[in-house]
Enzyme design. Structure first.
Site, mmCIF file in Angstrom:
data_model
loop_
_atom_site.group_PDB
_atom_site.id
_atom_site.type_symbol
_atom_site.label_atom_id
_atom_site.label_comp_id
_atom_site.label_asym_id
_atom_site.label_seq_id
_atom_site.Cartn_x
_atom_site.Cartn_y
_atom_site.Cartn_z
ATOM 1 C CB ILE A 65 26.781 -15.256 -17.542
ATOM 2 C CG1 ILE A 65 27.006 -13.708 -16.958
ATOM 3 C CG2 ILE A 65 25.671 -15.862 -17.055
ATOM 4 C CD1 ILE A 65 26.111 -12.662 -17.314
ATOM 5 C CB CYS A 114 19.081 -14.980 -18.262
ATOM 6 S SG CYS A 114 17.622 -15.898 -17.419
ATOM 7 C CB ALA A 115 21.977 -13.706 -23.174
ATOM 8 C CG HIS A 173 15.954 -7.412 -18.534
ATOM 9 N ND1 HIS A 173 16.193 -6.667 -19.838
ATOM 10 C CD2 HIS A 173 17.340 -7.600 -18.142
ATOM 11 C CE1 HIS A 173 17.375 -6.810 -20.101
ATOM 12 N NE2 HIS A 173 18.139 -7.410 -19.352
ATOM 13 C CG LEU A 174 12.822 -10.102 -12.785
ATOM 14 C CD1 LEU A 174 11.914 -10.988 -12.043
ATOM 15 C CD2 LEU A 174 12.726 -8.613 -12.374
ATOM 16 C CB ALA A 200 21.438 -7.734 -13.539
ATOM 17 C CD GLU A 218 13.917 -6.311 -22.442
ATOM 18 O OE1 GLU A 218 14.329 -5.615 -21.921
ATOM 19 O OE2 GLU A 218 14.150 -7.647 -22.438
ATOM 20 C CB THR A 222 25.895 -15.163 -27.071
ATOM 21 O OG1 THR A 222 26.721 -14.273 -27.810
ATOM 22 C CG2 THR A 222 24.396 -15.019 -27.652
#
Length: 525
Positions: free
Chosen positions: A151, A229-230, A278-279, A281, A260, A202
């Site tokens: 990514i 965004c990891a 947590h969007l 993906a 979360e 990471t």
């Protein structure tokens, strides 16, 4: 027929793939931990996303489980140690949502650069505050990557297309790979000091947890903007709030949080902070891709032994699996022979490959050797947990390839070192798929390792073979094959005898009392 449980909401394409491959599948999202534990023993495979958390307690009931597939990248919801200890392969789908996650990181970078969420809310409230929302360009700015894997490298390519400069910190990034990507490799301190924007790519490990600690956040350039965004837990969220309020950090956008679902968080409401649930993906394409990919990977493993994107065992491609299978059988048999004959504590295991075998992937071969070698210690050992057990016991593992071809077109040699020295065993394949022992402790001997066998070390004296045969006959034990080898006339000799019956302890003592016997053991393959 293998049976798989899909325990999280997933594209129906996953179940379709399983059924088309002849695998029985149940879709039961939303199970409680207690409900999952009650039924998990029925299944060979478990397909999850992030909601299901197969921990040690749940996996203790997974008596038939062979593989857990994560439709996505992060596997911190899976107890890897517990899965490995039970010999369960854990695999993820690192490429199915890579583009989607990278695009979300770029989107959040623009959001904090131009204060888009706040500007949207203000404008829709009828305020029209043009002077309040003074953003910055990304062109010409330096993007700092923490993590330059799949990514991270996609984010780098997008940033370069935006005419940004990119510097990356990643312990596994080589100078050659950095040059190939068109970016600079730097230390963590260099990234912190030079970056105008920082994005994290990471996994969450003991080494990366809180990698942006308060101390590291204070090392960043004043006015930096940070995007994650990891995984949650990579950033000290309380410290980030303080630095946002002080103005040291100009903006931050988090798609992931330490806890979360993040219904409450001290960062919420902080000026300059952007949040999404947590969007990374969450696109239609990505969800379909990872669902199909995890189902295909799990099906390949359950049906053919192919291992793709595994995190706790060597990968074996569908193309290589049939080539490796007979060698893995040979490797496990040689390991099992050594494990039953070597009584002293092991310190080192060396696996050597000659001829055709030297051109193949040795990692699965070594895992098979270790599985056989350690099986006398534990019935539950397999290719997945054997390397872990070997490491826990302090056993050093080495692999050696020899391009030469000797007496056999292919040869596997196993050397074990103990406090009493090193001893080696070698085997080959007859007819491409029939494993055969060809050397035992330096003595040439051809034998098929199967069923019940009797191992005898003795002084090479006339009449000894007859004495062993008579002793077995008196015990009503029928001989299948008699395999012999010796180190010169009148020296040390070894015999491996396959028998049809069980070798009892009294029978072993009778053979042990024969003149010239140095060692005797009952073996099982």
């Amino acid at each position: 027929m293998p049976k798989v449980l899909i325990s999280d909401k997933m594209s129906p394409k996953a179940a379709e793939v399983f059924r088309n491959r002849g695998i029985e599948v149940d879709e039961k999202p939303g199970l409680s931990p207690e409900e999952l534990k009650a039924i998990i023993g029925e299944y060979d495979g478990l397909a999850v996303r992030s909601a299901t958390k197969p921990n040690e307690d749940i996996l203790s009931a997974a008596d038939n489980m062979k593989v857990i597939g994560r439709a996505g990248i992060g596997v911190d919801n899976i107890d890897m140690n517990a899965a490995s200890a039970r010999g369960i392969v854990v695999m993820n789908t690192p490429f199915g949502n890579s583009i989607t996650t990278a695009e979300h990181a770029i989107a959040l970078m623009f959001a904090v650069a131009r204060q888009l969420p706040e500007a949207d809310a203000s404008t829709q409230a009828g305020k029209w505050e043009k002077s309040r929302f003074m953003g910055v360009e990304v062109t010409g700015k330096t993007l700092g990557l923490i993590g330059a894997g799949n990514i991270g490298s996609i984010v780098a390519s997008r940033a370069l297309g935006l005419r940004m400069k990119v510097i990356a910190y990643d312990p596994f990034l080589t100078e050659e790979r950095a040059q190939e990507l068109g970016i600079r490799k730097g230390t963590l301190d260099e990234v912190l000091a030079q970056a105008d924007f920082i994005t994290l790519h990471t996994p969450l490990t003991d080494q990366t947890r809180n990698i942006l600690s308060r101390g590291n956040l204070e090392k960043t350039k004043k006015g930096v903007r940070i995007v994650n965004c990891a995984r949650g837990g990579l950033i000290d969220e309380a410290a980030l709030k303080d630095l946002l309020e002080s103005g040291h950090v100009a903006g931050a956008a988090l798609d992931v949080f330490a806890e979360e679902p993040a219904k409450e968080n001290p960062l919420f409401g902080t000026p300059g902070f952007v949040a999404t649930p947590h969007l990374g993906a969450s696109t239609t394409e990505a969800q379909v891709n990872v669902a199909i990919q995890v189902a295909e990977q799990m099906s390949d493993y359950l049906l053919s032994g192919a291992v793709t994107n595994a995190l706790n065992t060597p990968s074996v491609s569908a193309e290589d699996a049939p080539k490796l299978k007979p060698y893995m059988v040979l490797a496990e048999k040689l390991g099992l022979l050594a494990g039953q004959l070597i009584e002293e504590g092991l310190s080192k295991v060396t696996v050597e490959a000659e001829g055709a075998l030297s051109e193949l992937n040795l990692k699965p071969i070594t895992s098979a050797v270790l599985a056989g070698l350690l099986r006398p210690m534990s019935d539950s050992v397999n290719m997945v947990n054997a390397p872990v057990l070997a490491r826990d016991r302090g056993i050093d593992i080495a692999e050696v390839r020899h391009e030469r071809e000797g007496d056999y077109h292919t040869l596997l040699r196993l050397t074990v070192e103990t406090s009493k020295g090193a001893r080696s065993i070698a085997g080959t394949l007859f007819g491409e798929n029939n494993p055969r022992l060809v050397e035992l402790f330096g003595i040439g001997m051809e034998a098929e390792l199967s069923g019940q066998m009797l191992y005898v070390e003795n002084a090479d004296k006339p009449g000894f073979i007859g004495a062993v045969g008579s002793t077995l006959g008196k015990a009503d034990i029928n001989i299948g094959t008699f395999n012999l080898g010796r180190r010169g006339g009148g020296g040390e000799a070894i015999m491996l005898v396959s028998v049809d019956g069980e070798i009892s302890e009294p029978l072993l003592w009778d053979i042990c009392r024969l003149e010239g016997v140095q060692d005797v053991k009952a073996l099982r393959f």
